[in-house]
Scaffold this motif. Structure first.
Motif, mmCIF file in Angstrom:
data_model
loop_
_atom_site.group_PDB
_atom_site.id
_atom_site.type_symbol
_atom_site.label_atom_id
_atom_site.label_comp_id
_atom_site.label_asym_id
_atom_site.label_seq_id
_atom_site.Cartn_x
_atom_site.Cartn_y
_atom_site.Cartn_z
ATOM 1 N N SER A 6 49.992 20.553 6.929
ATOM 2 C CA SER A 6 49.780 21.856 6.306
ATOM 3 C C SER A 6 48.300 22.204 6.255
ATOM 4 O O SER A 6 47.905 23.340 6.510
ATOM 5 C CB SER A 6 50.375 21.841 4.893
ATOM 6 N N THR A 7 47.458 21.207 5.933
ATOM 7 C CA THR A 7 46.013 21.429 5.870
ATOM 8 C C THR A 7 45.463 21.786 7.247
ATOM 9 O O THR A 7 44.625 22.676 7.399
ATOM 10 C CB THR A 7 45.302 20.165 5.338
ATOM 11 N N SER A 8 45.952 21.076 8.270
ATOM 12 C CA SER A 8 45.524 21.355 9.645
ATOM 13 C C SER A 8 45.920 22.764 10.071
ATOM 14 O O SER A 8 45.149 23.475 10.719
ATOM 15 C CB SER A 8 46.145 20.320 10.585
ATOM 16 N N GLU A 9 47.139 23.160 9.696
ATOM 17 C CA GLU A 9 47.618 24.502 10.033
ATOM 18 C C GLU A 9 46.778 25.566 9.344
ATOM 19 O O GLU A 9 46.422 26.579 9.960
ATOM 20 C CB GLU A 9 49.084 24.636 9.626
ATOM 21 N N GLU A 10 46.444 25.331 8.079
ATOM 22 C CA GLU A 10 45.608 26.289 7.346
ATOM 23 C C GLU A 10 44.234 26.422 7.995
ATOM 24 O O GLU A 10 43.669 27.516 8.080
ATOM 25 C CB GLU A 10 45.458 25.837 5.882
ATOM 26 N N HIS A 11 43.703 25.288 8.459
ATOM 27 C CA HIS A 11 42.400 25.296 9.132
ATOM 28 C C HIS A 11 42.480 26.110 10.420
ATOM 29 O O HIS A 11 41.592 26.925 10.708
ATOM 30 C CB HIS A 11 41.963 23.866 9.434
ATOM 31 N N ASP A 12 43.546 25.882 11.191
ATOM 32 C CA ASP A 12 43.732 26.631 12.444
ATOM 33 C C ASP A 12 43.872 28.121 12.162
ATOM 34 O O ASP A 12 43.311 28.956 12.883
ATOM 35 C CB ASP A 12 44.982 26.131 13.178
ATOM 36 N N TYR A 13 44.639 28.458 11.126
ATOM 37 C CA TYR A 13 44.826 29.856 10.758
ATOM 38 C C TYR A 13 43.501 30.500 10.340
ATOM 39 O O TYR A 13 43.235 31.662 10.642
ATOM 40 C CB TYR A 13 45.838 29.985 9.627
ATOM 41 N N GLN A 14 42.674 29.725 9.630
ATOM 42 C CA GLN A 14 41.388 30.271 9.192
ATOM 43 C C GLN A 14 40.484 30.568 10.391
ATOM 44 O O GLN A 14 39.792 31.587 10.419
ATOM 45 C CB GLN A 14 40.692 29.287 8.245
ATOM 46 N N LEU A 15 40.507 29.690 11.381
ATOM 47 C CA LEU A 15 39.728 29.922 12.603
ATOM 48 C C LEU A 15 40.210 31.189 13.314
ATOM 49 O O LEU A 15 39.405 31.998 13.799
ATOM 50 C CB LEU A 15 39.838 28.723 13.545
ATOM 51 N N LEU A 16 41.535 31.369 13.352
ATOM 52 C CA LEU A 16 42.099 32.566 13.983
ATOM 53 C C LEU A 16 41.757 33.820 13.179
ATOM 54 O O LEU A 16 41.503 34.883 13.750
ATOM 55 C CB LEU A 16 43.620 32.421 14.114
ATOM 56 N N ALA A 17 41.741 33.681 11.866
ATOM 57 C CA ALA A 17 41.381 34.819 11.005
ATOM 58 C C ALA A 17 39.941 35.225 11.248
ATOM 59 O O ALA A 17 39.618 36.419 11.354
ATOM 60 C CB ALA A 17 41.595 34.459 9.533
ATOM 61 N N ASP A 18 39.050 34.237 11.358
ATOM 62 C CA ASP A 18 37.637 34.526 11.609
ATOM 63 C C ASP A 18 37.446 35.201 12.965
ATOM 64 O O ASP A 18 36.588 36.065 13.121
ATOM 65 C CB ASP A 18 36.815 33.231 11.569
ATOM 66 N N ARG A 19 38.264 34.817 13.924
ATOM 67 C CA ARG A 19 38.112 35.325 15.286
ATOM 68 C C ARG A 19 38.737 36.708 15.471
ATOM 69 O O ARG A 19 38.228 37.522 16.239
ATOM 70 C CB ARG A 19 38.749 34.334 16.262
ATOM 71 N N THR A 20 39.852 36.979 14.783
ATOM 72 C CA THR A 20 40.600 38.211 15.043
ATOM 73 C C THR A 20 40.485 39.275 13.959
ATOM 74 O O THR A 20 40.772 40.438 14.199
ATOM 75 C CB THR A 20 42.098 37.901 15.233
ATOM 76 N N PHE A 22 42.388 39.317 11.283
ATOM 77 C CA PHE A 22 43.624 39.335 10.498
ATOM 78 C C PHE A 22 43.461 38.438 9.272
ATOM 79 O O PHE A 22 42.733 37.445 9.305
ATOM 80 C CB PHE A 22 44.804 38.822 11.328
ATOM 81 N N SER A 23 44.165 38.783 8.198
ATOM 82 C CA SER A 23 44.179 37.911 7.022
ATOM 83 C C SER A 23 45.102 36.732 7.294
ATOM 84 O O SER A 23 45.913 36.743 8.231
ATOM 85 C CB SER A 23 44.667 38.689 5.802
ATOM 86 N N LEU A 24 44.999 35.690 6.449
ATOM 87 C CA LEU A 24 45.867 34.520 6.618
ATOM 88 C C LEU A 24 47.337 34.904 6.477
ATOM 89 O O LEU A 24 48.190 34.408 7.214
ATOM 90 C CB LEU A 24 45.501 33.446 5.582
ATOM 91 N N GLU A 25 47.638 35.791 5.549
ATOM 92 C CA GLU A 25 49.019 36.239 5.352
ATOM 93 C C GLU A 25 49.528 37.000 6.576
ATOM 94 O O GLU A 25 50.671 36.812 7.011
ATOM 95 C CB GLU A 25 49.122 37.112 4.099
ATOM 96 N N GLN A 26 48.695 37.850 7.144
ATOM 97 C CA GLN A 26 49.083 38.580 8.346
ATOM 98 C C GLN A 26 49.331 37.633 9.511
ATOM 99 O O GLN A 26 50.262 37.829 10.305
ATOM 100 C CB GLN A 26 47.996 39.598 8.700
ATOM 101 N N ILE A 27 48.514 36.589 9.619
ATOM 102 C CA ILE A 27 48.692 35.613 10.694
ATOM 103 C C ILE A 27 50.003 34.862 10.519
ATOM 104 O O ILE A 27 50.721 34.612 11.496
ATOM 105 C CB ILE A 27 47.490 34.642 10.739
ATOM 106 N N ARG A 28 50.349 34.521 9.282
ATOM 107 C CA ARG A 28 51.631 33.847 9.036
ATOM 108 C C ARG A 28 52.803 34.742 9.455
ATOM 109 O O ARG A 28 53.776 34.272 10.062
ATOM 110 C CB ARG A 28 51.758 33.472 7.554
ATOM 111 N N ILE A 29 52.713 36.024 9.115
ATOM 112 C CA ILE A 29 53.776 36.976 9.483
ATOM 113 C C ILE A 29 53.876 37.082 11.001
ATOM 114 O O ILE A 29 54.976 37.033 11.577
ATOM 115 C CB ILE A 29 53.490 38.357 8.866
#
Length: 218
Positions: A6-20, A22-29
């Motif tokens: 879960s921590t690794s996934e959150e880290h990956d999502y944060q990198l994607l959020a910084d790049r795109t 999108f918020s973390l919630e939007q990325i999950r959706i």
């Protein structure tokens, strides 16, 4: 192990959020939509778009689908196309359709606008030669008019030719009688759309995702 994953996934999502943007919630959706679209696989293929009803009658459906597999849209300075993409590429392409946030510096706004227009230009410059030719432009016009069966193919071609002549007059000014207009360059494209608020008009809706509501959070 579950906590570590879960921590690794959150880290990956944060990198994607910084790049795109999108918020973390939007990325999950969007990740849920991606997995639904791929039937729970890790990669997306062109045929996976076949069942999207929102795209079925879109006159530029083929350009939208191809945009997801065009390397020019992944931000890695590569050209060509791929047969399948992962979630990161999917999210990167989706970010081009996302409206910008309200407060931006002039420099930030100009860069985002330039990126969106380059993405739009790439959709129609299919052979990546830096020019939207008359044939490419005719194809766009014919697809846009395809929902009007009363407009015949020759009429659509005439409309495209007339529009291209108008573009030539706007971007080139007075041309010599023997001068040939080879097509729309990106510089011409910027000039044509300089008064169009592309930031608010460029969006896509499918799989219950409406990018007009996904404002940039960066």
């Amino acid at each position: 192990m579950g906590s570590s994953q879960s921590t690794s996934e959150e880290h990956d999502y944060q990198l994607l959020a910084d790049r795109t943007g999108f918020s973390l919630e939007q990325i999950r959706i969007l990740h849920k939509r991606f997995k639904h679209l791929t039937h729970d696989k890790d990669t997306l293929r062109r045929e996976d778009f076949e069942d999207i009803s929102d795209l079925t009658f879109n006159p530029i459906r083929s350009q939208i689908v191809e945009a997801f597999f065009d390397k020019r849209n992944f931000g890695h300075n590569e050209v060509g196309s791929v047969e399948e993409i992962g979630f990161e590429e999917f999210l990167t392409v989706m970010s081009h359709f996302r409206p910008t946030r309200q407060y931006l510096t002039e420099e930030e706004r100009d860069k985002i606008r330039q990126d969106k227009l380059r993405f739009l230009f790439n959709m129609h410059d299919k052979d990546n030669d830096g020019t939207i030719t008359l044939d490419e432009y005719r194809h766009v016009v014919e697809e846009l008019l395809s929902s009007y069966p009363e407009i015949e193919s020759e009429t659509a071609k005439a409309i495209a030719d007339a529009a291209m002549l108008e573009v030539a007059s706007v971007t080139m000014g007075q041309m010599a009688p023997d001068e040939l207009y080879e097509g729309i360059t990106f510089e011409h494209f910027l000039k044509i759309l300089k008064n169009v608020e592309i930031e608010t008009k460029m969006h896509v809706r499918f799989l219950n995702v409406d990018t007009t509501t996904m404002n940039c959070v960066k």
